[in-house]
Design an enzyme around this catalytic site. Structure first.
Site, PDB file in Angstrom:
ATOM      1  N   CYS A 427       0.796  -1.231   0.000  1.00  0.00           N
ATOM      2  CA  CYS A 427       0.000   0.000   0.000  1.00  0.00           C
ATOM      3  C   CYS A 427       0.835   1.291   0.000  1.00  0.00           C
ATOM      4  O   CYS A 427       0.486   2.216  -0.731  1.00  0.00           O
ATOM      5  CB  CYS A 427      -1.065  -0.002   1.083  1.00  0.00           C
ATOM      6  SG  CYS A 427      -0.705  -0.925   2.551  1.00  0.00           S
ATOM      7  N   ARG A 456       7.449 -10.867   4.886  1.00  0.00           N
ATOM      8  CA  ARG A 456       7.145 -10.751   6.313  1.00  0.00           C
ATOM      9  C   ARG A 456       7.927 -11.798   7.072  1.00  0.00           C
ATOM     10  O   ARG A 456       8.043 -12.934   6.623  1.00  0.00           O
ATOM     11  CB  ARG A 456       5.633 -10.945   6.539  1.00  0.00           C
ATOM     12  CG  ARG A 456       4.843  -9.895   5.786  1.00  0.00           C
ATOM     13  CD  ARG A 456       3.347 -10.035   5.968  1.00  0.00           C
ATOM     14  NE  ARG A 456       2.658  -9.066   5.129  1.00  0.00           N
ATOM     15  CZ  ARG A 456       1.342  -8.942   5.046  1.00  0.00           C
ATOM     16  NH1 ARG A 456       0.563  -9.715   5.779  1.00  0.00           N
ATOM     17  NH2 ARG A 456       0.805  -8.049   4.256  1.00  0.00           N
ATOM     18  N   GLN A 474       1.014 -10.787  -3.373  1.00  0.00           N
ATOM     19  CA  GLN A 474      -0.387 -10.424  -3.188  1.00  0.00           C
ATOM     20  C   GLN A 474      -0.966  -9.992  -4.533  1.00  0.00           C
ATOM     21  O   GLN A 474      -0.308  -9.287  -5.291  1.00  0.00           O
ATOM     22  CB  GLN A 474      -0.502  -9.258  -2.209  1.00  0.00           C
ATOM     23  CG  GLN A 474      -0.120  -9.619  -0.791  1.00  0.00           C
ATOM     24  CD  GLN A 474      -0.333  -8.451   0.150  1.00  0.00           C
ATOM     25  OE1 GLN A 474      -0.008  -7.312  -0.181  1.00  0.00           O
ATOM     26  NE2 GLN A 474      -0.855  -8.728   1.323  1.00  0.00           N
ATOM     27  N   ASP A 476      -2.717  -7.650  -5.292  1.00  0.00           N
ATOM     28  CA  ASP A 476      -3.106  -6.496  -4.502  1.00  0.00           C
ATOM     29  C   ASP A 476      -3.677  -5.386  -5.384  1.00  0.00           C
ATOM     30  O   ASP A 476      -3.216  -5.177  -6.499  1.00  0.00           O
ATOM     31  CB  ASP A 476      -1.854  -5.960  -3.787  1.00  0.00           C
ATOM     32  CG  ASP A 476      -2.181  -5.356  -2.439  1.00  0.00           C
ATOM     33  OD1 ASP A 476      -3.373  -5.287  -2.091  1.00  0.00           O
ATOM     34  OD2 ASP A 476      -1.245  -4.945  -1.740  1.00  0.00           O
ATOM     35  N   HIS A 478      -5.459  -1.234  -4.833  1.00  0.00           N
ATOM     36  CA  HIS A 478      -5.920  -0.174  -3.936  1.00  0.00           C
ATOM     37  C   HIS A 478      -6.853   0.724  -4.709  1.00  0.00           C
ATOM     38  O   HIS A 478      -6.534   1.152  -5.812  1.00  0.00           O
ATOM     39  CB  HIS A 478      -4.723   0.574  -3.357  1.00  0.00           C
ATOM     40  CG  HIS A 478      -3.914  -0.312  -2.463  1.00  0.00           C
ATOM     41  ND1 HIS A 478      -2.842  -1.042  -2.916  1.00  0.00           N
ATOM     42  CD2 HIS A 478      -4.072  -0.642  -1.152  1.00  0.00           C
ATOM     43  CE1 HIS A 478      -2.358  -1.771  -1.923  1.00  0.00           C
ATOM     44  NE2 HIS A 478      -3.075  -1.551  -0.841  1.00  0.00           N
ATOM     45  N   LYS A 561     -11.949  -5.216   8.027  1.00  0.00           N
ATOM     46  CA  LYS A 561     -11.849  -5.975   6.778  1.00  0.00           C
ATOM     47  C   LYS A 561     -12.862  -7.107   6.708  1.00  0.00           C
ATOM     48  O   LYS A 561     -13.415  -7.532   7.732  1.00  0.00           O
ATOM     49  CB  LYS A 561     -10.441  -6.520   6.599  1.00  0.00           C
ATOM     50  CG  LYS A 561      -9.920  -7.323   7.778  1.00  0.00           C
ATOM     51  CD  LYS A 561      -8.497  -7.793   7.506  1.00  0.00           C
ATOM     52  CE  LYS A 561      -8.009  -8.732   8.585  1.00  0.00           C
ATOM     53  NZ  LYS A 561      -6.818  -9.458   8.219  1.00  0.00           N
ATOM     54  N   HIS A 607      -8.344  -1.535   0.322  1.00  0.00           N
ATOM     55  CA  HIS A 607      -7.305  -2.517  -0.003  1.00  0.00           C
ATOM     56  C   HIS A 607      -8.053  -3.807  -0.316  1.00  0.00           C
ATOM     57  O   HIS A 607      -8.938  -4.187   0.447  1.00  0.00           O
ATOM     58  CB  HIS A 607      -6.394  -2.807   1.192  1.00  0.00           C
ATOM     59  CG  HIS A 607      -5.820  -1.599   1.879  1.00  0.00           C
ATOM     60  ND1 HIS A 607      -4.472  -1.403   2.008  1.00  0.00           N
ATOM     61  CD2 HIS A 607      -6.403  -0.536   2.497  1.00  0.00           C
ATOM     62  CE1 HIS A 607      -4.245  -0.274   2.691  1.00  0.00           C
ATOM     63  NE2 HIS A 607      -5.406   0.269   2.992  1.00  0.00           N
TER      64      HIS A 607
END
Length: 738
Positions: A427, A456, A474, A476, A478, A561, A607
């Site tokens: 993000c 991570r 991810q 991902d 946004h 979420k 997200h």
RNA sequence: GCCGACAUAGCUCAAUGGUAGAGCACAGCUUUCGUAAAGCUGAGGUUCAGGGUUCGACUCCCUGUGUCGGCUCCA
């Protein structure tokens, strides 16, 4: 008629209880009647099969012992000895846990019982015991359990006033039971004796309920022993946790154990290696997956599918780097707050690296005690004085300060050091994309997507194949939008998440709304923002028509979420897709757009990641399909297997034709017989195996076989290609047939 | 990270302080084969890494790495 002591006729205020049965009928039973009485009044067969009652009164449902008097008018269902009924199994397994505990105590007299609940597929019992219980002990435990079962002992409940019971427990001296009792509610404590002989038969502090007799526990198995800690606290006493399961019928137990064996064969770690999809390499590092070409094919198909869907929905693709300046993550709040969960920061200057090293040492020393700690403190001081000589004093750092103060000062000094962080999330970079230009409300919603790799530092004990890794991709995106657009955008992203699960036939998922835990300090942002975000998430979940649960403390640190959670083949739950509403990061980064009022406004971020992580998703998918992917995903869709060298030319011709038609095809010209060849190709989970020999070459046909061993029949190449293309487009239908 | 178990050929597993082995997979040869495993031959090893004990270590001890099962955690 009974008489009062005074000889006066009793005025009977209440003779009968009204009990409503599941079929809607209502029956009346005497005051003080039990669930067993109700069962008997319905039929003697039911009474024999009954093991407990499920009673609802005042909108509260509880499972009760057969022998417990009903508290008044109520709804009652009789639970019978059925392996189909989760409630019945729950009671059975609770009782089986008592029997297992008794058996263990007999074999290991030193054992101190802690806690033994039923769980989803069985039960466990936590035990304090210095001697290790091993799988070799399981048959002995089971034999002892069998003996207890054969004695057909009743489970007898006894209640005692709290004080009296506490005296008894203190006499026994088991701290865990005393602790459990102290935390139990009510002014009475209950005990269950496995048998009629109080004092000599096994007894355990327990709230119940239990089956009427050990005789009901016909099929059980001790399956596993593992370690745990009292009350889940790693600093508390280590315990041994013995896992088992129980069923009413032996067939059900056998079926369950067979199913477990079958599930193990679906393990993505095994299939992933056998099919050449991915490897985990000790040299590369724990939790870092290497995608092999075949695994990457599966992943690419998924990514292409999602990308197409996203483009339709107005997303745009971006690409951003996998590391970023520490300042970025200081602004977002990732650093240093989640330092323990990240790969260590890379500081640029020698001073920064030195402070980082001193801090790490100081933190380690802080956990030490005694002389070891003294030595450590000296070493920390030596590092600090060396730093002072090289770069001058660090503000506020004194040589004689206690270690916690030193740690605090080192932290503070590190906060102004420049460096880079391997990104734990995408993000902040996507926020950088938003900030590339001034934005107008006319630009919104802006939807940017990237298959972005993040890193991570998961605890070493958590790593598990592709499903829990340290580096993952991810899917991902946004979305930046105005308050007016929020509800629609959240709903659309939720729909997309469901769509990608369902196109893969993954219907067995649960939906969890993760809310903030008010007692925790891990969240950023104002209560107003949180209230708005949680309302938006809730509204989207309701409007989508899904069943969901709301759980406090499951939110991301910047917002609530919606998570989509599935299970792997050994029953562990994993989060896949997620949709998160975030008012906070835009504020922290000072994002804005110019509204129709010509004034700046803060956008809201969504997200979202429908697959969640490509690694985890493909891992789950391998288990879901047991490696037998639908044709659109298969690394190898078709194999051409020749009968002998005489058909080699024809085999090559077919192979070229299929390859030119865009199919992923493999040619097997090896000199084996067709039997073993087919066996190998089926084991490789190739969707269709084309047997080609002299007959096929003569007629210009293919002999089509599927990977389940069925011979579909002879087809022309053109018909086969057409059917394959149809099957690929369908994403799951079987279209190849004659 | 914690507790426990484990680490031998690509895979599954033997070898109890005294010369590291089997099956499958792999390579070569024979067979030219018709739908769930053909025969022969061969190659393949720093026994996870490093240190220690011992005349001698796959084997015993220590440290590290990794894997598995739990616990705890999962922004």
């Amino acid at each position: 008629m009974r008489c009062l002591p005074h000889g006066q006729p009793q005025i009977i205020r209440r003779l009968l209880l009204k009990v409503q049965l599941p079929d809607g009928n209502e029956i009346e039973v005497a005051d003080g009647a039990t669930a067993l009485d109700v069962a008997s009044s319905i039929g003697s067969g039911l009474a024999r099969a009954a093991i407990a009652g499920k009673m609802t009164k005042d909108d509260r449902t509880e499972i009760v012992d057969l022998q417990k008097p009903l508290p008044g008018d109520c709804e009652l269902a009789i639970l019978t000895a059925s392996d189909e009924d989760p409630d019945s199994l729950y009671v059975l397994r609770h009782s089986a846990a008592h029997v297992a505990a008794e058996a263990i105590c007999k074999l290991f007299p030193e054992a101190k019982l802690v806690y033994g609940p039923p769980v989803e597929n069985g039960f466990y019992y936590d035990i304090e015991l210095s001697q290790s219980i091993t799988p070799e002990d399981f048959p002995r435990i089971e034999a002892e359990m069998k003996r207890i079962v054969q004695e057909k002992r009743p489970f007898c409940r006894h209640e005692a006033p709290r004080e009296e019971a506490m005296v008894k427990l203190r006499d026994e001296g088991n701290r865990y039971k005393i602790d459990n009792a102290e935390r139990a509610e009510g002014d009475k404590l209950s005990f269950y004796v496995t048998g009629e002989n109080v004092g000599s038969n096994f007894e355990d502090l327990c709230i119940g309920p239990h089956v009427p007799s050990t005789a009901v526990i016909k099929a059980f198995k001790i399956r596993q022993v593992s370690r745990s800690h009292y009350r889940g606290d790693v600093n508390d006493t280590p315990l041994q946790r013995v896992y088992g399961t129980a069923f009413f019928k032996k067939d059900s137990l056998d079926a369950y154990l067979t199913q477990l064996e079958e599930a193990k064969k679906r393990d993505h770690r095994v299939i992933g290696r056998d099919l050449g999809l991915f490897v985990m390499s000790e040299q590369v590092g724990a939790g870092l997956a290497l995608w092999l070409p075949k695994g990457m094919t599966v992943r690419t198909q998924l990514q292409n599918y999602l990308t197409d869907e996203m483009i339709k929905l107005g997303y745009e693709l971006v690409c951003t780097p996998q590391i970023g300046q520490l300042g970025l993550y200081r602004t977002s709040g990732h650093y240093p707050y989640y330092e323990d969960s990240q790969y260590p920061a890379m500081f640029e200057s020698d001073r920064g690296k030195a402070i980082q090293s001193a801090l790490q040492l100081a933190q380690r020393v802080e956990a030490d005690r005694g002389s070891e700690r003294k030595r450590g403190e000296v070493a920390v001081q030596a590092m600090i004085s060396a730093m002072r000589q090289a770069w001058g004093a660090i503000e506020g750092l004194r040589d004689d300060a206690p270690l916690p103060d030193t740690i605090e000062r080192l932290y503070a000094a590190l906060a102004s050091e420049q460096g880079y962080l391997l990104r734990p999330m995408n993000c902040p970079h996507h926020i950088g994309v938003y900030m590339a230009h001034p934005r107008s409300y006319r630009d919104l919603p802006m939807r940017i997507a990237e298959f972005g790799m993040v890193y991570r530092w998961e605890q070493s004990g958590e790593l598990s194949g592709m499903i829990r890794v340290r580096g993952f991709t991810q899917d991902d995106a946004h979305l930046f939008c105005t308050p007016d657009q929020l509800a629609h955008e959240v709903l659309t992203t939720v729909k997309l998440s469901r769509q990608v699960l369902e196109v893969l036939n993954l219907y067995d998922y649960r939906v969890r709304i993760g809310l903030r835990d008010l007692a925790s300090d891990k969240y950023v942002g104002s209560p107003e923002n949180w209230a708005k975000a949680e309302a938006a998430i809730h509204q989207a979940a309701v409007e989508s028509g899904m069943n969901f649960s709301e759980e406090k403390g499951e939110a991301a640190f910047y917002g609530p979420k919606i998570d989509f959670i599935v299970k792997d083949c050994i029953g562990r739950s994993w989060q896949l897709g997620t949709v998160q509403v975030d008012y906070n990061l835009p504020e922290r980064f000072g994002l804005s757009y110019i509204g129709p009022d010509n004034a700046p406004h803060v956008p809201i971020m969504i997200h979202r990641a429908p697959f969640g992580s490509m690694e985890r998703f493909v891992g789950i998918l391998i288990e879901h399909f047991a490696g037998a992917f639908p044709m659109w995903l298969s690394p190898v869709q078709v194999a051409v297997a020749t009968i002998s060298e005489k058909s080699e030319a024809y085999g090559r011709q077919i192979y070229d034709t299929l390859k030119n038609a865009g199919l992923r095809v493999e040619l097997d010209l090896s000199s084996e017989k067709i039997g073993p060849k087919k066996h190998r190709l089926r084991t490789a989970k190739i969707n269709y195996i084309l047997v080609v020999g002299e007959k096929e070459a003569q007629d210009n046909l293919l002999n089509v076989n599927d990977r389940d061993g069925r011979t579909i029949g002879n087809m022309t190449v053109g018909a086969f290609i057409g059917a394959c293309q149809q099957e690929i487009v369908s994403k799951g239908d079987t279209c190849v047939g004659v």
